[in-house]
Design an enzyme around this catalytic site. Structure first.
Site, PDB file in Angstrom:
ATOM      1  N   ASP A 281     -13.776  -8.452  10.411  1.00 21.69           N
ATOM      2  CA  ASP A 281     -13.636  -7.000  10.290  1.00 21.69           C
ATOM      3  C   ASP A 281     -12.197  -6.660   9.913  1.00 21.69           C
ATOM      4  OD1 ASP A 281     -15.422  -4.388  11.529  1.00 21.69           O
ATOM      5  OD2 ASP A 281     -13.270  -4.082  11.171  1.00 21.69           O
TER       6      ASP A 281
ATOM      7  N   ASN B 208     -24.544  -0.407  15.044  1.00 19.09           N
ATOM      8  CA  ASN B 208     -24.613   1.052  15.121  1.00 19.09           C
ATOM      9  C   ASN B 208     -25.665   1.536  14.145  1.00 19.09           C
ATOM     10  OD1 ASN B 208     -22.418   1.207  16.963  1.00 19.09           O
ATOM     11  ND2 ASN B 208     -20.991   0.914  15.261  1.00 19.09           N
TER      12      ASN B 208
ATOM     13  N   GLY C 236     -22.023   6.215  15.184  1.00 25.72           N
ATOM     14  CA  GLY C 236     -20.759   5.738  14.636  1.00 25.72           C
ATOM     15  C   GLY C 236     -20.895   4.820  13.440  1.00 25.72           C
ATOM     16  N   GLN C 237     -22.102   4.704  12.876  1.00 22.79           N
ATOM     17  CA  GLN C 237     -22.241   3.862  11.685  1.00 22.79           C
ATOM     18  C   GLN C 237     -21.498   4.495  10.518  1.00 22.79           C
ATOM     19  OE1 GLN C 237     -26.290   3.062  10.404  1.00 22.79           O
ATOM     20  NE2 GLN C 237     -25.637   1.481   8.963  1.00 22.79           N
TER      21      GLN C 237
ATOM     22  N   HIS D 202     -25.360  -4.465   9.641  1.00 24.60           N
ATOM     23  CA  HIS D 202     -24.413  -5.490  10.089  1.00 24.60           C
ATOM     24  C   HIS D 202     -24.351  -5.486  11.603  1.00 24.60           C
ATOM     25  CE1 HIS D 202     -22.266  -1.690   9.464  1.00 24.60           C
ATOM     26  NE2 HIS D 202     -21.477  -2.037  10.468  1.00 24.60           N
TER      27      HIS D 202
ATOM     28  N   HIS E 278     -21.803  -6.392  14.706  1.00 19.89           N
ATOM     29  CA  HIS E 278     -20.430  -6.690  15.105  1.00 19.89           C
ATOM     30  C   HIS E 278     -20.484  -7.776  16.182  1.00 19.89           C
ATOM     31  CE1 HIS E 278     -18.603  -2.788  13.524  1.00 19.89           C
ATOM     32  NE2 HIS E 278     -19.886  -2.461  13.581  1.00 19.89           N
TER      33      HIS E 278
END
Ligand code: AMP
Length: 111
Positions: free
Chosen positions: A29, A85, A91-92, A98, A100
């Site tokens: 990230d 998310n 909060g996407q 994906h 995290h």
């Protein structure tokens, strides 16, 4: 239209790759929230977890397997979080599925 992750998968934007095969890519990230913060994504363009269809379950299972493998390689098996998310209210910000993979420090409880 491709998202930033679509462009990364196509090789049009650079990334720090952690794992790659024909179906899955894992990258670091760009704004890590912990010492280990990896994004695990399918190469197939799927916007979010809610868009998954039954034919995608093997792909999701393989993504979990990749998460296990990376967690072992990074030495964080004693504590990591795997989170996705779904939607703006969660909060996407990138609408390409994906997970995290977060670890390497003590993580607070979900709040
Ligand atoms: P989310 O907000 O759950 O959609 O997660 C998107 C994640 O992508 C955030 O943690 C961002 O820091 C990360 N991100 C955005 N652009 C890039 C990029 N070019 N390379 C790596 N990570 C990125």
């Amino acid at each position: 239209m491709s998202t930033v992750f679509g462009l990364i998968i196509q090789g049009k934007i650079p990334s720090k790759k952690v794992f790659e095969n024909e179906r899955i890519l894992a990258i670091e990230d760009i704004h890590p929230v912990a010492p280990v913060h990896i994004l695990i994504m399918p190469k197939k363009e799927i916007p979010d977890i809610h868009s998954l269809e039954p034919q995608d379950w093997p792909l999701v299972g393989e993504m979990m397997s990749v998460a296990q493998k990376i967690a072992e390689e990074k030495g964080i098996v004693d504590g990591y979080r795997l989170v996705t998310n779904n939607g703006p209210n969660a909060g996407q910000t990138v609408f390409h599925l994906h997970f995290h993979l977060i670890g390497g420090r003590v993580l607070g409880h979900l709040g």
